[in-house]
Write a protein that holds these residues in place. Structure first.
Motif, PDB file in Angstrom:
ATOM      1  N   VAL A 143       3.555   1.018  -6.911  1.00 11.52           N
ATOM      2  CA  VAL A 143       4.668   0.435  -6.586  1.00 11.52           C
ATOM      3  C   VAL A 143       4.050   0.685  -5.147  1.00 11.52           C
ATOM      4  O   VAL A 143       4.174   0.599  -4.050  1.00 11.52           O
ATOM      5  N   ILE A 144       4.256   2.498  -5.256  1.00 14.09           N
ATOM      6  CA  ILE A 144       3.748   3.134  -3.875  1.00 14.09           C
ATOM      7  C   ILE A 144       2.016   2.311  -3.587  1.00 14.09           C
ATOM      8  O   ILE A 144       2.629   2.115  -2.193  1.00 14.09           O
ATOM      9  N   ALA A 145       1.514   2.330  -4.272  1.00 13.51           N
ATOM     10  CA  ALA A 145       0.609   2.037  -3.769  1.00 13.51           C
ATOM     11  C   ALA A 145       0.239  -0.093  -2.794  1.00 13.51           C
ATOM     12  O   ALA A 145      -0.318   0.089  -2.025  1.00 13.51           O
ATOM     13  N   ALA A 146       1.887  -1.295  -3.464  1.00 17.80           N
ATOM     14  CA  ALA A 146       1.531  -1.701  -2.885  1.00 17.80           C
ATOM     15  C   ALA A 146       2.355  -1.427  -2.066  1.00 17.80           C
ATOM     16  O   ALA A 146       1.719  -2.856  -0.831  1.00 17.80           O
ATOM     17  N   LEU A 147       2.694  -0.615  -1.455  1.00 15.85           N
ATOM     18  CA  LEU A 147       3.709  -0.002  -0.656  1.00 15.85           C
ATOM     19  C   LEU A 147       2.583   0.225   0.907  1.00 15.85           C
ATOM     20  O   LEU A 147       3.094  -0.314   1.953  1.00 15.85           O
ATOM     21  N   ARG A 148       1.608   1.129   0.458  1.00 18.70           N
ATOM     22  CA  ARG A 148       0.726   1.244   1.334  1.00 18.70           C
ATOM     23  C   ARG A 148      -0.392   0.281   1.571  1.00 18.70           C
ATOM     24  O   ARG A 148      -0.167  -0.087   3.029  1.00 18.70           O
ATOM     25  N   ARG A 149       0.318  -0.892   1.155  1.00 17.27           N
ATOM     26  CA  ARG A 149      -1.112  -1.828   1.618  1.00 17.27           C
ATOM     27  C   ARG A 149      -0.209  -2.812   2.582  1.00 17.27           C
ATOM     28  O   ARG A 149      -0.936  -3.513   3.461  1.00 17.27           O
ATOM     29  N   LEU A 150       1.381  -2.052   2.983  1.00 16.46           N
ATOM     30  CA  LEU A 150       1.600  -2.501   4.336  1.00 16.46           C
ATOM     31  C   LEU A 150       1.744  -1.703   5.368  1.00 16.46           C
ATOM     32  O   LEU A 150       2.263  -2.411   6.197  1.00 16.46           O
ATOM     33  N   GLY A 151       2.047  -0.550   5.477  1.00 16.33           N
ATOM     34  CA  GLY A 151       1.768   0.087   6.408  1.00 16.33           C
ATOM     35  C   GLY A 151       1.518   1.813   5.803  1.00 16.33           C
ATOM     36  O   GLY A 151       0.907   2.225   4.382  1.00 16.33           O
ATOM     37  N   PRO A 152       1.622   2.648   6.457  1.00 20.10           N
ATOM     38  CA  PRO A 152       1.935   4.595   6.362  1.00 20.10           C
ATOM     39  C   PRO A 152       2.810   4.445   5.329  1.00 20.10           C
ATOM     40  O   PRO A 152       4.005   3.709   5.851  1.00 20.10           O
TER      41      PRO A 152
ATOM     42  N   SER B  45      26.495   1.053  -4.045  1.00 21.15           N
ATOM     43  CA  SER B  45      26.652   2.044  -2.999  1.00 21.15           C
ATOM     44  C   SER B  45      26.251   2.021  -1.673  1.00 21.15           C
ATOM     45  O   SER B  45      25.947   2.326  -0.866  1.00 21.15           O
ATOM     46  N   GLY B  46      26.436   0.514  -2.221  1.00 20.70           N
ATOM     47  CA  GLY B  46      25.966  -0.300  -0.516  1.00 20.70           C
ATOM     48  C   GLY B  46      24.564  -0.377  -0.521  1.00 20.70           C
ATOM     49  O   GLY B  46      24.225  -0.617   1.368  1.00 20.70           O
ATOM     50  N   VAL B  47      23.084   0.303  -0.609  1.00 23.08           N
ATOM     51  CA  VAL B  47      22.067   0.249  -0.792  1.00 23.08           C
ATOM     52  C   VAL B  47      21.588  -1.513  -1.021  1.00 23.08           C
ATOM     53  O   VAL B  47      21.602  -1.547  -2.712  1.00 23.08           O
ATOM     54  N   PRO B  48      20.429  -2.326  -0.703  1.00 19.67           N
ATOM     55  CA  PRO B  48      20.112  -2.920  -0.970  1.00 19.67           C
ATOM     56  C   PRO B  48      19.211  -2.569  -2.231  1.00 19.67           C
ATOM     57  O   PRO B  48      18.215  -2.042  -1.808  1.00 19.67           O
ATOM     58  N   SER B  49      19.181  -3.573  -3.561  1.00 21.43           N
ATOM     59  CA  SER B  49      18.759  -2.778  -4.191  1.00 21.43           C
ATOM     60  C   SER B  49      17.332  -3.142  -5.060  1.00 21.43           C
ATOM     61  O   SER B  49      18.778  -4.496  -6.109  1.00 21.43           O
ATOM     62  N   TYR B  50      16.836  -3.497  -5.811  1.00 21.26           N
ATOM     63  CA  TYR B  50      16.063  -4.136  -6.608  1.00 21.26           C
ATOM     64  C   TYR B  50      14.940  -3.575  -7.443  1.00 21.26           C
ATOM     65  O   TYR B  50      14.250  -2.924  -7.975  1.00 21.26           O
ATOM     66  N   LEU B  51      14.977  -4.218  -8.392  1.00 20.22           N
ATOM     67  CA  LEU B  51      14.550  -3.668 -10.458  1.00 20.22           C
ATOM     68  C   LEU B  51      12.977  -4.589  -9.787  1.00 20.22           C
ATOM     69  O   LEU B  51      13.040  -5.668 -10.310  1.00 20.22           O
ATOM     70  N   ILE B  52      12.114  -4.412 -10.408  1.00 16.08           N
ATOM     71  CA  ILE B  52      11.188  -5.072 -10.568  1.00 16.08           C
ATOM     72  C   ILE B  52      10.116  -3.787 -11.402  1.00 16.08           C
ATOM     73  O   ILE B  52       9.737  -2.795 -11.991  1.00 16.08           O
ATOM     74  N   ALA B  53       9.183  -4.518 -12.369  1.00 16.41           N
ATOM     75  CA  ALA B  53       7.949  -4.265 -13.370  1.00 16.41           C
ATOM     76  C   ALA B  53       6.876  -3.638 -13.007  1.00 16.41           C
ATOM     77  O   ALA B  53       6.495  -1.841 -13.114  1.00 16.41           O
ATOM     78  N   ASP B  54       6.310  -3.697 -11.482  1.00 17.49           N
ATOM     79  CA  ASP B  54       5.438  -2.958 -11.160  1.00 17.49           C
ATOM     80  C   ASP B  54       5.478  -3.706  -9.547  1.00 17.49           C
ATOM     81  O   ASP B  54       6.378  -4.306  -9.502  1.00 17.49           O
ATOM     82  N   GLY B  55       4.560  -2.786  -8.611  1.00 18.47           N
ATOM     83  CA  GLY B  55       3.948  -2.964  -7.397  1.00 18.47           C
ATOM     84  C   GLY B  55       3.400  -4.704  -7.120  1.00 18.47           C
ATOM     85  O   GLY B  55       3.816  -4.940  -5.843  1.00 18.47           O
ATOM     86  N   SER B  56       3.139  -5.654  -8.336  1.00 13.44           N
ATOM     87  CA  SER B  56       3.063  -6.854  -7.786  1.00 13.44           C
ATOM     88  C   SER B  56       3.943  -8.081  -7.950  1.00 13.44           C
ATOM     89  O   SER B  56       4.339  -8.750  -7.654  1.00 13.44           O
ATOM     90  N   GLU B  57       5.331  -7.176  -8.114  1.00 19.83           N
ATOM     91  CA  GLU B  57       7.034  -7.789  -7.741  1.00 19.83           C
ATOM     92  C   GLU B  57       7.105  -7.446  -6.648  1.00 19.83           C
ATOM     93  O   GLU B  57       8.559  -7.936  -6.878  1.00 19.83           O
ATOM     94  N   LEU B  58       6.571  -6.580  -5.475  1.00 22.95           N
ATOM     95  CA  LEU B  58       7.417  -5.857  -4.967  1.00 22.95           C
ATOM     96  C   LEU B  58       6.885  -7.532  -3.371  1.00 22.95           C
ATOM     97  O   LEU B  58       6.048  -7.755  -3.017  1.00 22.95           O
ATOM     98  N   ASP B  59       8.469  -7.872  -2.800  1.00 21.96           N
ATOM     99  CA  ASP B  59       8.094  -8.468  -1.747  1.00 21.96           C
ATOM    100  C   ASP B  59       8.509  -7.753  -0.943  1.00 21.96           C
ATOM    101  O   ASP B  59       9.643  -6.908  -0.433  1.00 21.96           O
ATOM    102  N   PRO B  60       7.593  -7.871   0.353  1.00 27.65           N
ATOM    103  CA  PRO B  60       7.749  -7.178   1.304  1.00 27.65           C
ATOM    104  C   PRO B  60       8.379  -7.765   2.059  1.00 27.65           C
ATOM    105  O   PRO B  60       9.257  -6.588   2.960  1.00 27.65           O
TER     106      PRO B  60
END
Length: 336
Positions: free
Chosen positions: A275-284, A235-250
């Protein structure tokens, strides 16, 4: 940043049922109980069940004679069922009812004298189980090109069935190629395909129109999770498969204003929260849920585990009535 959650996402009724079967078997019979193959393709689910006393094996010769043994949601071949019976294992079948329906359809086609073609992915445990449930030489087809190479007369009676983790969209072109190739072809109604697979894929397509990045939560060996990531990318959107928040690349979300999150059918909701918690560690983070289909399908448990007293804490916490009647597939699709 803004986060939009796909609807629906995560566990489907077949996965809920399979996990509940292991939980209830542990309560009723005590640890250990043995599970052939991963009950569902998610390491967090598997590790949680291991801590409760489940032991996962790939072959039945790893199971002590007479032990409680559970077949995974993907289904198994008839030879596996026969081996369990021969070794006097206490076998409990956690095969998804929608997978069982594919087995039944395939056997009916074979009994009618038709050559059966299975549309699916080589090596997937559901495919191996389905091919081992249908009598005769079932032919696996993975793409349109393979249809053209089939050594079957054009006027031969042919039937097809599909892997349940493939959607109508995934199989449409292959089925069209089969219709072009054979004059006497039958197959299941498109309404018989796994509603959960179709719903999650449709939700990702809709999600992709609203977000800058898509995070798909699921296992790398999960067919449906990988497909969700592919659809996002298509669909033209960068998409990533992750198991949990520890695999999130900022770096994936550094320049994103809106992030979409979905989860494969075997991924628990707590991994979405992780994963949402990992995003919150990057900002609001502001979280909202996309409007979408609500699924209400519930599948009946095996009779020996249907006692409500065996309900696991997980089932109670999610307010899931796992003792409900097995929903008719078409009714489930309509409800979803």
């Amino acid at each position: 940043m803004q986060v939009i959650l796909a609807q629906p996402r995560g566990f489907c009724a077949g996965v809920v049922r399979a996990i509940e079967i292991v939980d209830r078997a542990l309560i009723k019979h005590g640890a250990p109980v043995y599970v052939r193959h991963e009950i569902v393709h998610n390491k967090h689910v598997v590790e949680t069940l291991k801590k409760k006393g489940a032991r996962f094996v790939e072959e039945l010769d790893e199971v002590p004679g007479g032990a409680v043994t559970i077949f995974s949601a993907h289904g198994v071949a008839r030879t596996v069922v026969a081996e369990a019976r021969e070794r006097q294992l206490h076998a409990i079948d956690a095969t998804c009812p929608l997978v069982i329906k594919v087995h039944t359809q395939g056997r009916q086609y074979a009994a009618a004298g038709r050559k059966v073609i299975l549309i699916g992915h080589a090596g997937h445990p559901e495919v191996e189980g389905t091919m081992g449930q249908i009598p005769g030489n079932v032919i696996l087809v993975q793409n349109e090109a393979e249809v053209e190479t089939l050594d079957i007369p054009a006027d031969a009676p042919v039937a097809y069935v599909t892997q349940t983790t493939l959607s109508v969209d995934d199989t449409r072109n292959i089925i069209a190629a089969l219709h072009r190739r054979f004059t006497d072809l039958v197959g299941p109604d498109t309404r018989d395909i796994c509603y959960a697979t179709q719903n999650r894929q449709s939700a990702v397509r809709e999600l992709s129109t609203h977000v800058d990045v898509i995070l798909v939560i699921g296992a790398t060996n999960s067919s449906n999770s990988n497909r969700l990531r592919e659809i996002g990318a298509e669909s033209g959107v960068p998409s990533y498969l992750i198991a949990d928040g520890s695999e999130l690349d900022p770096a994936w979300v550094r320049d994103a204003r809106v992030i979409g999150i979905t989860a494969g059918a075997s991924a628990p909701e707590e991994m979405v929260e992780d994963v949402i918690a990992a995003l919150r560690r990057l900002g609001p983070v502001e979280v909202s849920t996309m409007a979408g289909r609500e699924e209400h399908a519930e599948f009946r448990l095996p009779a020996e585990l249907a006692d409500p007293k065996l309900a696991s804490r997980q089932a109670r916490d999610t307010d899931n009535d796992s003792n409900a009647q097995l929903a008719d597939t078409r009714q489930a699709e309509t409800q979803a």
